[in-house]
Motif scaffolding. Structure first.
Motif, PDB file in Angstrom:
ATOM      1  N   GLU A 263       4.745  17.031 -16.235  1.00  0.00           N
ATOM      2  CA  GLU A 263       4.671  16.295 -17.508  1.00  0.00           C
ATOM      3  C   GLU A 263       6.007  16.274 -18.230  1.00  0.00           C
ATOM      4  OE1 GLU A 263       1.572  17.493 -20.157  1.00  0.00           O
ATOM      5  OE2 GLU A 263       0.015  17.399 -18.613  1.00  0.00           O
ATOM      6  N   GLU A 264       6.736  17.389 -18.177  1.00  0.00           N
ATOM      7  CA  GLU A 264       7.995  17.471 -18.927  1.00  0.00           C
ATOM      8  C   GLU A 264       9.079  16.563 -18.364  1.00  0.00           C
ATOM      9  OE1 GLU A 264       7.933  21.485 -16.554  1.00  0.00           O
ATOM     10  OE2 GLU A 264       6.514  19.945 -17.201  1.00  0.00           O
ATOM     11  N   ARG A 265       8.835  15.951 -17.205  1.00  0.00           N
ATOM     12  CA  ARG A 265       9.807  15.027 -16.611  1.00  0.00           C
ATOM     13  C   ARG A 265       9.417  13.564 -16.843  1.00  0.00           C
ATOM     14  NH1 ARG A 265      12.711  18.610 -16.999  1.00  0.00           N
ATOM     15  NH2 ARG A 265      14.023  19.616 -15.459  1.00  0.00           N
ATOM     16  N   GLY A 266       8.522  13.330 -17.804  1.00  0.00           N
ATOM     17  CA  GLY A 266       8.112  11.957 -18.094  1.00  0.00           C
ATOM     18  C   GLY A 266       7.120  11.457 -17.061  1.00  0.00           C
ATOM     19  N   SER A 267       6.891  10.162 -17.037  1.00  0.00           N
ATOM     20  CA  SER A 267       5.942   9.597 -16.071  1.00  0.00           C
ATOM     21  C   SER A 267       6.688   8.720 -15.079  1.00  0.00           C
ATOM     22  CB  SER A 267       4.879   8.768 -16.806  1.00  0.00           C
ATOM     23  OG  SER A 267       5.496   7.727 -17.539  1.00  0.00           O
ATOM     24  N   ILE A 268       6.077   8.486 -13.922  1.00  0.00           N
ATOM     25  CA  ILE A 268       6.674   7.588 -12.932  1.00  0.00           C
ATOM     26  C   ILE A 268       5.760   6.393 -12.741  1.00  0.00           C
ATOM     27  CG2 ILE A 268       8.069   9.299 -11.725  1.00  0.00           C
ATOM     28  CD1 ILE A 268       5.882   9.636  -9.689  1.00  0.00           C
ATOM     29  N   THR A 269       6.361   5.251 -12.496  1.00  0.00           N
ATOM     30  CA  THR A 269       5.610   3.994 -12.380  1.00  0.00           C
ATOM     31  C   THR A 269       5.390   3.655 -10.917  1.00  0.00           C
ATOM     32  OG1 THR A 269       6.681   3.230 -14.403  1.00  0.00           O
ATOM     33  CG2 THR A 269       5.611   1.559 -13.046  1.00  0.00           C
ATOM     34  N   THR A 270       4.182   3.250 -10.586  1.00  0.00           N
ATOM     35  CA  THR A 270       3.860   2.821  -9.229  1.00  0.00           C
ATOM     36  C   THR A 270       3.337   1.379  -9.288  1.00  0.00           C
ATOM     37  OG1 THR A 270       1.622   3.707  -9.421  1.00  0.00           O
ATOM     38  CG2 THR A 270       3.278   5.156  -8.488  1.00  0.00           C
ATOM     39  N   PRO A 271       3.354   0.630  -8.185  1.00  0.00           N
ATOM     40  CA  PRO A 271       3.929   1.000  -6.886  1.00  0.00           C
ATOM     41  C   PRO A 271       5.451   1.027  -6.927  1.00  0.00           C
ATOM     42  CG  PRO A 271       3.243  -1.302  -6.847  1.00  0.00           C
ATOM     43  CD  PRO A 271       2.794  -0.750  -8.174  1.00  0.00           C
ATOM     44  N   PHE A 272       6.034   1.812  -6.000  1.00  0.00           N
ATOM     45  CA  PHE A 272       7.483   1.889  -5.907  1.00  0.00           C
ATOM     46  C   PHE A 272       8.018   0.604  -5.276  1.00  0.00           C
ATOM     47  CE2 PHE A 272       6.794   6.707  -5.067  1.00  0.00           C
ATOM     48  CZ  PHE A 272       6.565   6.921  -6.417  1.00  0.00           C
ATOM     49  N   PRO A 273       9.214   0.154  -5.698  1.00  0.00           N
ATOM     50  CA  PRO A 273       9.807  -1.024  -5.051  1.00  0.00           C
ATOM     51  C   PRO A 273      10.111  -0.740  -3.586  1.00  0.00           C
ATOM     52  CG  PRO A 273      11.369   0.006  -6.557  1.00  0.00           C
ATOM     53  CD  PRO A 273      10.058   0.687  -6.773  1.00  0.00           C
ATOM     54  N   SER A 274      10.263  -1.802  -2.809  1.00  0.00           N
ATOM     55  CA  SER A 274      10.487  -1.681  -1.364  1.00  0.00           C
ATOM     56  C   SER A 274      11.688  -2.529  -0.966  1.00  0.00           C
ATOM     57  CB  SER A 274       9.238  -2.137  -0.613  1.00  0.00           C
ATOM     58  OG  SER A 274       9.393  -1.944   0.771  1.00  0.00           O
ATOM     59  N   MET A 275      12.398  -2.102   0.064  1.00  0.00           N
ATOM     60  CA  MET A 275      13.583  -2.806   0.532  1.00  0.00           C
ATOM     61  C   MET A 275      13.687  -2.616   2.037  1.00  0.00           C
ATOM     62  SD  MET A 275      17.478  -1.898  -0.674  1.00  0.00           S
ATOM     63  CE  MET A 275      17.101  -2.158  -2.404  1.00  0.00           C
ATOM     64  N   THR A 276      14.095  -3.646   2.758  1.00  0.00           N
ATOM     65  CA  THR A 276      14.255  -3.481   4.197  1.00  0.00           C
ATOM     66  C   THR A 276      15.538  -2.707   4.496  1.00  0.00           C
ATOM     67  OG1 THR A 276      15.529  -5.507   4.550  1.00  0.00           O
ATOM     68  CG2 THR A 276      13.106  -5.705   4.595  1.00  0.00           C
ATOM     69  N   TYR A 277      15.588  -2.150   5.679  1.00  0.00           N
ATOM     70  CA  TYR A 277      16.776  -1.425   6.151  1.00  0.00           C
ATOM     71  C   TYR A 277      18.000  -2.330   6.098  1.00  0.00           C
ATOM     72  CZ  TYR A 277      19.855   0.743   9.698  1.00  0.00           C
ATOM     73  OH  TYR A 277      20.920   1.275  10.373  1.00  0.00           O
TER      74      TYR A 277
END
Length: 601
Positions: A263-277
């Motif tokens: 909790e002390e590190r804030g929240s993270i948003t999903t879904p995570f972005p994606s990128m090809t190799y």
């Protein structure tokens, strides 16, 4: 305070406890003029008042003379601090404990360093006396946060999603390809176990066994040189599922991290972005891009194709020839000449790439060796294509695409470090940018022999469904079902959908990788007995926690880490053993002469 004889910890007393008799246990953090001492335990600090009256002279002498870091028991009455003496920086700063009785449970001898976070100690000294270093608030915080995070992960996987926690063997056999493994001798002459670099084969076999969903906080071993983000022994959150695809694994991990995120590190948003190799390599020059800041690599081949610049034309004649650049914002203002020279030297020494710089003057004109070869229109196109602003510095290079992108990707990160050291903030230290990198090649040319192929991930990774036919005709062009999870430019996880066909697995091992499939006969046999489609992932727990707490090294989130050279400086391991101890393992050590002499002395 259950199961112990203290009434309270040193970090929990408040004004509501005033008047209560309490018993505290802890270490003496420091003395104050023989009037007070500060007692510390895992939860915090409490100020203890040393009585000054004659009736308590024995107690005064006991506490005043006790060395710092001695372990003591103190019983006393909680009191409010006198007006004006409160300490708002301490959670217990409104109260103090007036000591009535005390006992020195263990006196501390002279310390090799002070147990304070702001005191700088060499890492070697910290590791030699790790049990003392563990008393610091920062390490205590790191290890407790790690424990809480793992517990939340267990809850999410086992309680909410039906995963089975299974312990897999530590003594196994060699796995083809991948990292070097530690050998463990056996009592059978010439036969050795290996410590697994991951439970990869076992988790696949658990899927063949119908477990459906497997999870383990797994200890893994690699006989490689240590780095700030690598240890010879490390921990990963190991996961495997049957009847799943790449998207299913990605959604699982996103949910797992969101559920267990502190909790002390804030929240993270999903879904995570994606990128090809390919996108990652083209835009950032690496398969683990730090997306917290811009400075993307830009292909300027078309801008310069019509120019008379010889090195550009030479590069563009080759099939994969390209000209690319990065634009360093405010580089002319924040970077010195020596910084630019060090960047150019780095590209030359590490990647054999010559770098040309372009500087945008205050009047908007360009200063560069290139400008005499470029007309006004070409210069204007270049400014627009790279979005060059006043005081920006452009670094440009030409050559083979992968080499060029790798060099510029490296310079991008070095430039960001230099800009931030000079006071320009590019990367928010409190921000967490997750990214999925997908569509890796299934195979890559070996560095030492480019005519042979090796697995980009590992030999059990399945080909991309669209490229399966290419596996048998042109394996160099096959994409894999391999996915990496990147956080702030660091790889924190990697996984894949696995090959579940024995025939395809045998073909990959024998025909493509030229490996002896007999080493994996047990796995190939298992795949012939109705293996379900399956896939999984492993999260590097040490790396993940070190990023969450912003530690400079994973050694700061491991209780007893190894040194940079893989040694335990506290216990002095590895250590010599006698010839008699080696005899049952049919091993004799052949000593180089210098080591023989050193061992004698």
């Amino acid at each position: 305070n259950s199961f112990v004889t203290r009434t309270n910890t040193c970090g929990e007393l408040r004004s509501t406890h005033v008047g209560q008799e309490v018993t505290l246990y802890g270490w003496i953090q420091y003395h104050r003029q023989g009037l007070f001492l500060v007692l510390r335990d895992f939860q915090g600090l409490t100020q203890v008042v040393i009585p000054q009256d004659e009736a308590h002279s024995h107690l005064k002498e006991l506490l005043s003379n006790a060395p710092v870091e001695s372990v003591v028991r103190v019983t006393g009455i909680v009191s409010s601090r006198p007006p004006g003496q409160e300490n708002p920086k301490m959670p217990t700063g409104d109260i103090e404990v007036k000591a009535e009785t005390a006992e020195i449970l263990n006196s501390c001898k002279k310390l090799p360093f002070e147990i304070k976070d702001f005191i700088k100690k060499s890492e070697a000294l910290r590791m030699q006396y790790r049990y003392l270093d563990l008393r610091s608030f920062q390490l205590q915080y790191n290890l407790r946060l790690r424990s809480r995070t793992v517990m939340r992960m267990r809850e999410y996987l086992c309680n909410l999603h039906g995963f089975v926690d299974v312990e897999t063997p530590t003594l196994f056999k060699r796995t083809p390809g991948g990292a070097k493994e530690f050998l463990v001798p056996s009592r059978e002459a010439g036969k050795f176990y290996c410590l697994p670099q991951s439970p990869q084969q076992f988790k696949q076999l658990l899927m063949v066994g119908g477990l459906d969903r497997y999870f383990q906080v797994a200890r893994c071993y690699r006989d490689e040189g240590s780095r700030p983000d690598r240890q010879p022994e490390f921990t990963q959150i190991d996961i495997e599922m049957s009847f799943v695809d790449q998207t299913g694994i990605q959604r699982l991990i996103e949910g797992l991290l969101q559920y267990s995120w502190p909790e002390e590190r804030g929240s993270i948003t999903t879904p995570f972005p994606s990128m090809t190799y390919k996108e990652a390599l083209d835009d950032y020059g690496t398969d683990k891009p730090d997306t917290r800041f811009g400075m993307k690599i830009v292909d300027i081949s078309d801008f310069l194709r019509r120019s008379d610049i010889q090195f550009v034309q030479n590069a563009l004649r080759f099939p994969h020839g390209t000209v690319r650049a990065i634009c360093i914002p405010q580089g002319a203002r924040y970077l010195k000449n020596k910084d630019l020279e060090s960047l150019k030297e780095s590209a030359k020494s590490q990647f054999n790439q010559e770098i040309l710089e372009i500087i945008c003057r205050p009047d908007g004109s360009l200063k560069s060796l290139l400008t005499k070869f470029l007309g006004e229109k070409q210069q204007s196109e270049l400014i627009q294509g790279l979005n060059i602003q006043v005081d920006d510095v452009v670094l440009l290079t030409a050559g083979e695409r992968k080499q060029v992108c790798s060099a510029l990707g490296n310079l991008r990160l070095k430039s960001a470090d230099l800009l931030e050291a000079a006071g320009l903030v590019l990367r928010d230290p409190a921000a967490f940018y997750f990214l999925w990198v997908v569509d890796f090649p299934l195979f890559l040319p070996k560095e030492d022999n480019p005519t042979e192929l090796e697995s980009a991930h590992h030999p059990f990774t399945a080909p991309h469904p669209s490229d399966t036919n290419l596996l048998y005709s042109d394996p160099t062009k096959v994409r894999s079902q391999h996915y990496d999870l990147v956080l702030n430019g660091t790889e924190v996880g990697g996984g894949s959908i696995r090959i579940h066909s024995a025939e395809q697995q045998r073909f990959v091992l024998e025909k493509v990788l030229k490996e002896d499939s007999e080493v994996l006969s047990h796995l190939l046999q298992a795949l012939e007995f109705g293996a379900p489609p399956h896939g999984g992932i492993a999260l590097g727990l040490d790396r993940l926690i070190s990023l969450i707490v912003d530690a400079p090294s994973i050694r700061d989130v491991i209780a007893f880490p190894k040194s940079f050279r893989g040694r335990d400086l506290m216990g002095n391991a590895p250590d010599y053993v006698t010839p008699e101890e080696l005899e049952p393992y049919h091993i004799q050590v052949s000593w180089p002469l210098a080591e023989k002499e050193a061992k004698k002395s």
